[in-house]
Design an enzyme around this catalytic site. Structure first.
Site, PDB file in Angstrom:
ATOM      1  N   ASP A 246       1.627   3.722  -1.000  1.00 31.40           N
ATOM      2  CA  ASP A 246       3.027   3.986  -0.740  1.00 31.40           C
ATOM      3  C   ASP A 246       3.894   3.476  -1.885  1.00 31.40           C
ATOM      4  OD1 ASP A 246       5.182   4.689   1.295  1.00 31.40           O
ATOM      5  OD2 ASP A 246       5.661   2.581   0.913  1.00 31.40           O
TER       6      ASP A 246
ATOM      7  N   GLU B 140       1.940   7.868  -4.044  1.00 34.94           N
ATOM      8  CA  GLU B 140       3.203   8.534  -3.759  1.00 34.94           C
ATOM      9  C   GLU B 140       4.154   8.255  -4.924  1.00 34.94           C
ATOM     10  OE1 GLU B 140       6.867   8.476  -0.532  1.00 34.94           O
ATOM     11  OE2 GLU B 140       6.013   6.657  -1.399  1.00 34.94           O
TER      12      GLU B 140
END
Length: 477
Positions: free
Chosen positions: A256, A280
């Site tokens: 993330d 990400e």
């Protein structure tokens, strides 16, 4: 990372590299006995081998010609109450049968908001629903035993399981006097698991660093230059990464908010722990995505946001020329994870065209749970998954692009014939002569949108068609 959703879909919806050299001929310009020279632009991103998430991966998980497809096995605000792990477990047999090779789960450990959290505010990395803290024993998704049962069933179904890892920021600590800020900060973590206790020394600012690449949402920002943090996250035998992999059974990682720390962190994690990794890196510039992948020493893939935004401009903006835009899959197909929507962003409305695009092109396609289970036509999705695993092989040749039409060819590999994708974003049926790799062979549209079954000429040319606002996908019969 969770941001404000940018779009909703109703159930009615069924810079340096540019593929701009394409065919512009029509039927009358191609004599039946004398096709033009092949002038299409090829995307030569790899050697033509069927895509795998790792060139040295266990082929147990990648046994179809087209390679695996990932399922994002959650959406924002899945039902609370500890039922989600069992819900996903009940889907695995069907997903595996349809060609899904891996599932990406939400952050699985206990977070600040306990039974209400989607996991992006991590507090205790080693509590998967086993300790009574932060208002519950179970997480929003279920118990630790249920998570392990889900992962075991996924492996029985020949699927890999990827953990969503949030290592930029933490939440849920206690106040303590912080000599580096001169204030009290929420940086004292004493989790019930007894593992990875943290203090102000483990966050920014500290004696060694004032900050790293990025701070998210004002949460305490973990300092990855600290040896103690490295040991607990990935280096030691008791680390988060090794516990997730060796004890819980995860096969890989979705990192993330990787804008918040250097690519070296992911590189070091994979070197010590192993497993597939995807970051990400929320950026629509393909060069930036490639830069990040390279900074991980190509140990990690990245979500292809460049392709995502190009598809939105092409399909919803009614200009398929946008598909000539630069994308990560064109630069490094082995390290591109393509997608149409996720839990954070859902902008594309003509998703039928977008899924036809990612499930026929190079890259590692990721299907969004809500699209497959709730919003889109299941028959359409299963058909595209079947086409992907059966024919999406080899490198890519873009045959034609204009405002309304896009045609590309996957060139096949190791005896697999490949395919031709025709997207028509106009309001009328379209037809076009194209060059194939198939000489004197009968072909068909495996979507069933066209009932033509033409024969290619000796010189490989053939005329194909496509319905309005739709696509057709052709291969040998």
């Amino acid at each position: 990372m969770k941001t404000t959703r940018l779009g909703l879909l109703s159930a009615l919806l069924i810079g340096s590299f540019s593929c701009t050299q394409v065919f512009e001929e029509d039927e009358n310009s191609i004599p039946a006995h004398e096709p033009k020279a092949n002038m299409e632009m090829q995307v030569t991103t790899h050697d033509g081998a069927p895509f795998t998430t790792d060139e040295s991966s266990n082929k147990r998980y990648y046994d179809s010609p087209g390679g695996p497809v990932m399922m994002q096995a959650f959406y924002w605000d899945v039902p609370a109450g500890g039922t989600w792990w069992n819900t996903v477990k009940g889907k695995l047999n069907n997903w595996s049968n349809q060609g899904i090779g891996s599932i990406w789960l939400p952050p699985a450990s206990k977070a600040q908001n306990g039974p209400f959290s989607m996991g992006y505010d991590p507090m205790d990395y080693f509590d998967f629903g086993d300790y009574n803290q932060n208002g519950s024993t179970e997480t929003r998704f279920g118990s630790g035993a249920e998570l392990r049962s889900l992962i075991g069933e996924a492996h029985n179904q020949n699927m890999q399981v990827y953990a969503d890892i949030v290592i930029n920021h933490n939440s849920g600590g206690q106040l303590e006097a912080n000599p580096y800020t001169g204030t009290d900060t929420w940086t004292k973590f004493q989790p019930a698991s007894g593992k990875f206790n943290r203090t102000y020394n483990d966050f920014h600012p500290n004696l060694d660093a004032n900050n790293d690449e990025g701070i998210f949402g004002g949460y305490p920002d973990l300092s990855h230059v600290k040896g103690y943090v490295q040991d607990w996250l990935w280096k030691s035998n008791e680390s988060v990464g090794k516990y997730y992999k060796n004890n819980v059974g995860f096969d890989g990682w979705r990192f993330d908010y990787v804008k918040g720390f250097g690519g070296w962190v992911v590189k070091d994690w994979v070197n010590h722990v192993g497993g597939f990794a995807v970051g990400e890196m929320w950026d629509g510039n393909a060069n930036t995505l490639k830069w990040w992948v390279d900074n991980t020493d190509r140990k990690a893939s990245a979500f292809d946001f460049a392709a995502y935004y190009a598809m939105d401009r092409a399909f919803d903006g009614n200009n398929l020329n946008e598909l000539n835009s630069d994308m990560l899959w064109k630069k490094d197909s082995y390290r591109a994870v393509t997608f149409v929507a996720n839990h954070d962003t859902d902008e594309i409305w003509r998703k039928n065209l977008a899924y036809a695009y990612i499930l026929t092109h190079e890259g590692y396609p990721c299907v969004f749970y809500k699209d497959y289970e709730d919003w889109l036509d299941r028959g359409m999705m299963d058909n595209l998954l079947w086409i992907h695993k059966s024919y999406a092989t080899g490198n890519t040749s873009i045959l034609h692009v204009d405002n309304d039409e896009y045609i590309m060819r996957r060139n096949g590999y190791n005896g697999n014939p490949g395919l031709v994708l025709y997207i028509n974003n106009s309001d009328n049926w379209q037809e076009r002569w194209i060059p194939t790799n198939w000489s004197s062979q009968q072909i068909k549209d495996y979507t069933g949108h066209s009932n033509w079954e033409p024969w290619t000429q000796g010189g490989t040319w053939v005329k194909i068609q496509c319905p309005p606002r739709s696509y057709s996908i052709w291969s040998t019969k």
